[in-house]
Every structure is written in structure tokens, then in C-alpha cells.
Scaffold this motif. Structure first.
Motif, PDB file in Angstrom:
ATOM      1  N   THR A 116      65.899  49.802  22.085  1.00  0.00           N
ATOM      2  CA  THR A 116      67.044  50.481  21.456  1.00  0.00           C
ATOM      3  C   THR A 116      66.679  51.888  20.982  1.00  0.00           C
ATOM      4  O   THR A 116      67.392  52.475  20.167  1.00  0.00           O
ATOM      5  CB  THR A 116      67.551  49.663  20.249  1.00  0.00           C
ATOM      6  OG1 THR A 116      66.472  49.462  19.318  1.00  0.00           O
ATOM      7  CG2 THR A 116      68.093  48.312  20.690  1.00  0.00           C
ATOM      8  N   LEU A 125      73.767  48.595  15.414  1.00  0.00           N
ATOM      9  CA  LEU A 125      72.844  47.676  16.067  1.00  0.00           C
ATOM     10  C   LEU A 125      71.421  47.843  15.547  1.00  0.00           C
ATOM     11  O   LEU A 125      70.763  46.869  15.175  1.00  0.00           O
ATOM     12  CB  LEU A 125      72.875  47.876  17.586  1.00  0.00           C
ATOM     13  CG  LEU A 125      71.855  47.053  18.378  1.00  0.00           C
ATOM     14  CD1 LEU A 125      72.043  45.564  18.126  1.00  0.00           C
ATOM     15  CD2 LEU A 125      71.948  47.365  19.871  1.00  0.00           C
ATOM     16  N   GLU A 277      73.927  38.952  21.330  1.00  0.00           N
ATOM     17  CA  GLU A 277      73.048  40.074  21.640  1.00  0.00           C
ATOM     18  C   GLU A 277      71.842  40.115  20.703  1.00  0.00           C
ATOM     19  O   GLU A 277      71.973  39.949  19.490  1.00  0.00           O
ATOM     20  CB  GLU A 277      73.847  41.379  21.519  1.00  0.00           C
ATOM     21  CG  GLU A 277      73.107  42.619  21.934  1.00  0.00           C
ATOM     22  CD  GLU A 277      73.939  43.874  21.731  1.00  0.00           C
ATOM     23  OE1 GLU A 277      73.723  44.841  22.483  1.00  0.00           O
ATOM     24  OE2 GLU A 277      74.807  43.881  20.825  1.00  0.00           O
ATOM     25  N   PRO A 437      78.431  40.233  19.666  1.00  0.00           N
ATOM     26  CA  PRO A 437      77.573  41.221  18.994  1.00  0.00           C
ATOM     27  C   PRO A 437      76.480  40.559  18.164  1.00  0.00           C
ATOM     28  O   PRO A 437      76.597  39.392  17.760  1.00  0.00           O
ATOM     29  CB  PRO A 437      78.549  42.004  18.114  1.00  0.00           C
ATOM     30  CG  PRO A 437      79.731  41.102  17.937  1.00  0.00           C
ATOM     31  CD  PRO A 437      79.837  40.312  19.208  1.00  0.00           C
TER      32      PRO A 437
END
Length: 447
Positions: A116, A125, A277, A437
Motif C-alpha cells: 500500500t 486503508l 480486504e 472493505p
């Protein structure tokens, strides 16, 4: 509009003598005995028409979030009864699975930080990943990943330590290390470091994480030397020395990879597959994979598993409408409206959407009461991991109504559910999956 003195006077004027009586009671005592309905007590009797034989002594996770590990290992030890006449006190080592989950989760987190790196540091996130990188909780597939890779050992081979039973301080220190390593990895990526250099940095960090875990939990054994006195005839049995993986494959009939997770999530379409996720622990391991079904199918397959003589790993919103001392979960046992003059009114779907409900605890079903003529049980017997002192020697009770409202997940054998073509199709083709999510409540058990 702000609150004014006139508003307060109006609110006070609406208090009835009954409300003031409630205030006298609750300002002087624990709310639970005041709220409990005596009329519900007969429904809480620990009598069940279907009850698995040879119950083990209840276990205790103490001040840790290892419920998912306890529920799984309690299920595995039960399956061992068909092979070994184990004493009621026998346990598989929860700390052994805990150790490798922690180590693998450190690696998973650092990989996620690298993956990420292109996202802004203040993105939802990245901040979610940083908020709690090393929780104690977990999901079924995370158990499969660790157990299928490292095996299991008896508790005597790797007993609890202070930090496995009270994990907060260990977790806090490791979390501080992980966040500092995350900052260094992101800086290295911004500075143009290549994949090989990043992997070298990560391996150095993992060696340090391993050291910290060993200091807190001890170094896991590489071999198992197991002996016991049989429960019935007390004869002494000694097994040959073997590796933890060999012990798992030769002594534990139930293999975790043979199961699938069924969930009940009324927010989303049924007979569809979901994952969450960045919810996992082993890089390259199984992703979380849920098949969403109506609540009736959770009951159907939980009951069928019990009727087959096996216990059922499950996840629920523990604590709602719950009496801690009796370990009873019953939506009708508290008289909130009588005491407060008001009762929360939300559907299961609304509670999920508005943050009022999520999966918080894993346990296992070990019995049910199915009166003649009923399709589903009126109540369920549960093996918890909160010690022997509460409930029925550590065992809990859940009413069927509570099951409807706060049960979210069971793990059942795949061969039991393939009779349903809609489920079978999702097991045959796992590519058709909707990604929820990272902060979705269906992933909350891992927190």
C-alpha cells in the motif's frame, strides 16, 4: 437548536413514579438482577435432547483475545476421542498456534505496508492497517493457514505463559515496533529502494519480532513427546516422538482445510461469496472466504453437524442480551422497557450498518434441544473459553431467538453442504467473490 433550561424542565416532568423507582434500583445495584425476567428462568435449564458425549473440562483464554483459537482447538481435541481415550483435562496448546499466528501476522502486515506504499499515509486503508496491526483475534481460514503449516501440539508440550494469558503488553510493544518498521519501509520505498533491499529489511525486522515473541512466549517445540493416562481404564499411553505437523496429521482426525465458512449477513445478497480486504495472517495462504446464506441454513448445518456427533466452530456478537454469571444469551431475558420505558428497535441489518453489532467472539456448539415437531432447536449448548466458574461449569446457553439476531458464522464440512447446488457452485469456483472493505464488520472477529 441548543438545549435550554425549559427543555430540561420538560424532560424532568415526563418522569413517572415508575421511572423514579427504576432510578432507586439502578443507582444502588448492578442492572442485571434488576432487569432479569424471572419468567425466563425455566427456558434456561441446562437440559438438551442432543448433547455430545464426553464433554471436556471448560478452558480459559483469560485476558487474551484467543477465543477463535480455543474454539478451534477444542473442536479438534473432541475429534481425537475417536482415536485416543483422552482425559477430560486434555488440551491442545493454544499458545503454539498463537505464537505462529503472531509471527505470520507480522510478516503479513509488513507485506501490506509495502503493497500500500502508493496510497497516502492518511488514507483510510493505510490508517486502518496501522490502527491495529497485531490483534489477538482471527478468522477460520487464518486458523487453517497456521495449523496446516505448523501443526499442533499438546498443551504440556508448549504451556501458557504470562503473556499468552495477558497479551496486552506484548501486543503493545510489538505494535510499536511494527509501526516504526512501517515508517522505515515507506521511507525506503519513497527513496527508491528495490524489491531485494525491501525484503532484506523485512527479514531483519521479522528476526527481531521472532526474538520478542520467544522472550514473551518461549520458543515453540520442534518435536512432540506425548503421554497420558486413559480416561476410562487409566492405562498409561506414550506416543512415539514426532513433529507438530505429524502429530496433527496422525492424531487429529479433523483437518481444518475440509471446512467452509457460512455467514449470515442480511446487508448483502445470499448465496454469494465474500472476502474482506487485507484480512489474513499468512502471506500466500488461504484468503478469508465466506458464503452468505439465510440464517435458517446456519441452523440447519449446525444441527446436522451435531447430529453427526461433531461440534461446530462459530462466531457471534457475544455480550448482547447476555447474563455473564449464568452464561445465557437470550433476547427476552431483560425487561428493558419495564425499567427504562424504552427499548432499542433495530433489525439485524440495521445493527450491522449502524455499528451496533459485529462478530466479537468465537465458541463452539456442543448440543441442542430439539422438541418433537420443531424444525430447529429452542436452545443451543455452547462450550465457551472463559473458565469453569461461570454458567454450567463453563458451558453457555443460547436461545433460538438470540441465534437469529446475533449469530453470524459457522464453519462446517464442505461435504455436508454440497447438497445445496447454490453453495456447491461457489465452492467449485471461488473466483466469484465480492471484496468487502478492510473495516467491514464481517472481519471484526479478527480484531
Amino acid at each position: 437548536m441548543s438545549l435550554a433550561p425549559s427543555h430540561l424542565s420538560s424532560y424532568s416532568a415526563q418522569l413517572t413514579p415508575q421511572h423514579r423507582l427504576s432510578s432507586h434500583a439502578l443507582t444502588r445495584s448492578d442492572p442485571v438482577p434488576v432487569l432479569l425476567k424471572a419468567s425466563r428462568e425455566p427456558a434456561h435449564a441446562p437440559s438438551f435432547s442432543l448433547r455430545l458425549p464426553r464433554e471436556f473440562d471448560a478452558t480459559s483464554q483469560r485476558a487474551s483475545g484467543r477465543c477463535w483459537i480455543f474454539a478451534c482447538l477444542n473442536m479438534l481435541r473432541r475429534s481425537m476421542l475417536g482415536k485416543l481415550d483422552l482425559p477430560a483435562s486434555f488440551q491442545l496448546s493454544q499458545s503454539y498456534v498463537f505464537f505462529f499466528d503472531k509471527l505470520e501476522r507480522c510478516n503479513y502486515f509488513l507485506d501490506s505496508v509495502i503493497g500500500t506504499a502508493a496510497s497516502p499515509l492518511d488514507s483510510r486503508l493505510v490508517q486502518h492497517l496501522l490502527s491495529s496491526p497485531l490483534n489477538d483475534g482471527g478468522q477460520w481460514e487464518m486458523l487453517v493457514n497456521v495449523i496446516e503449516k505448523y501443526g499442533v501440539v499438546p498443551l504440556d508440550a508448549y504451556p501458557d505463559t504470562w503473556s499468552s494469558t495477558a497479551s496486552l503488553k506484548m501486543n503493545r510493544f510489538l505494535t510499536s515496533l511494527l509501526r516504526s518498521w512501517a515508517a522505515k519501509l515507506r521511507e525506503a520505498i519513497e527513496g527508491g529502494r528495490g524489491e531485494a533491499e525491501l525484503e532484506g529489511m523485512k527479514q531483519g525486522y521479522l528476526a527481531e519480532a521472532y526474538r520478542v515473541l520467544v522472550i514473551h512466549l518461549g520458543e515453540p517445540p520442534s518435536s512432540v513427546d506425548f503421554s497420558f493416562h486413559a480416561a476410562k481404564d487409566k492405562l498409561f499411553t506414550r506416543l512415539p516422538s514426532m513433529s507438530p505437523l505429524d502429530f496433527y496429521h496422525t492424531q487429529v482426525p479433523t483437518q481444518t482445510g475440509a471446512f467452509v465458512s457460512l455467514i449470515n449477513d442480511p446487508r448483502n445478497p445470499y448465496f454469494a461469496a465474500y472476502t474482506v480486504e487485507y484480512l489474513g495472517n499468512v502471506v500466500g495462504g488461504l484468503p478469508v472466504y465466506y458464503i452468505n446464506v439465510p440464517i435458517e441454513l446456519l441452523k440447519k448445518y449446525a444441527l446436522r453437524t451435531l447430529q453427526a456427533g461433531e461440534s461446530v466452530w462459530m462466531g457471534c456478537d457475544f455480550g448482547k442480551h447476555f447474563n455473564r454469571s449464568t452464561q445465557v444469551m437470550d433476547t427476552e431475558q431483560f425487561a428493558h422497557d419495564l425499567v427504562y420505558g424504552v427499548e432499542p428497535e433495530q433489525s439485524k441489518e440495521e445493527r450491522l450498518r449502524y455499528g451496533q453489532s459485529l462478530m466479537t467472539h468465537a465458541m463452539q456448539f456442543v448440543g441442542a434441544d430439539l422438541p418433537e415437531g420443531r424444525e430447529f432447536p429452542t436452545k443451543w449448548r455452547i462450550e465457551n473459553s472463559h473458565g469453569k466458574e461461570l454458567g454450567d461449569k463453563g458451558y453457555a446457553l443460547m436461545t433460538d431467538e438470540w441465534f437469529d439476531e446475533y449469530m453470524y458464522q459457522i464453519a462446517v464440512r464442505k461435504d455436508m453442504v454440497v447438497e445445496d447446488e447454490r453453495i456447491k457452485a461457489l465452492l467449485d469456483d471461488t473466483s466469484k467473490v465480492t471484496v468487502l472493505p478492510a473495516w467491514d464488520p464481517m472481519g471484526a472477529l479478527a480484531e
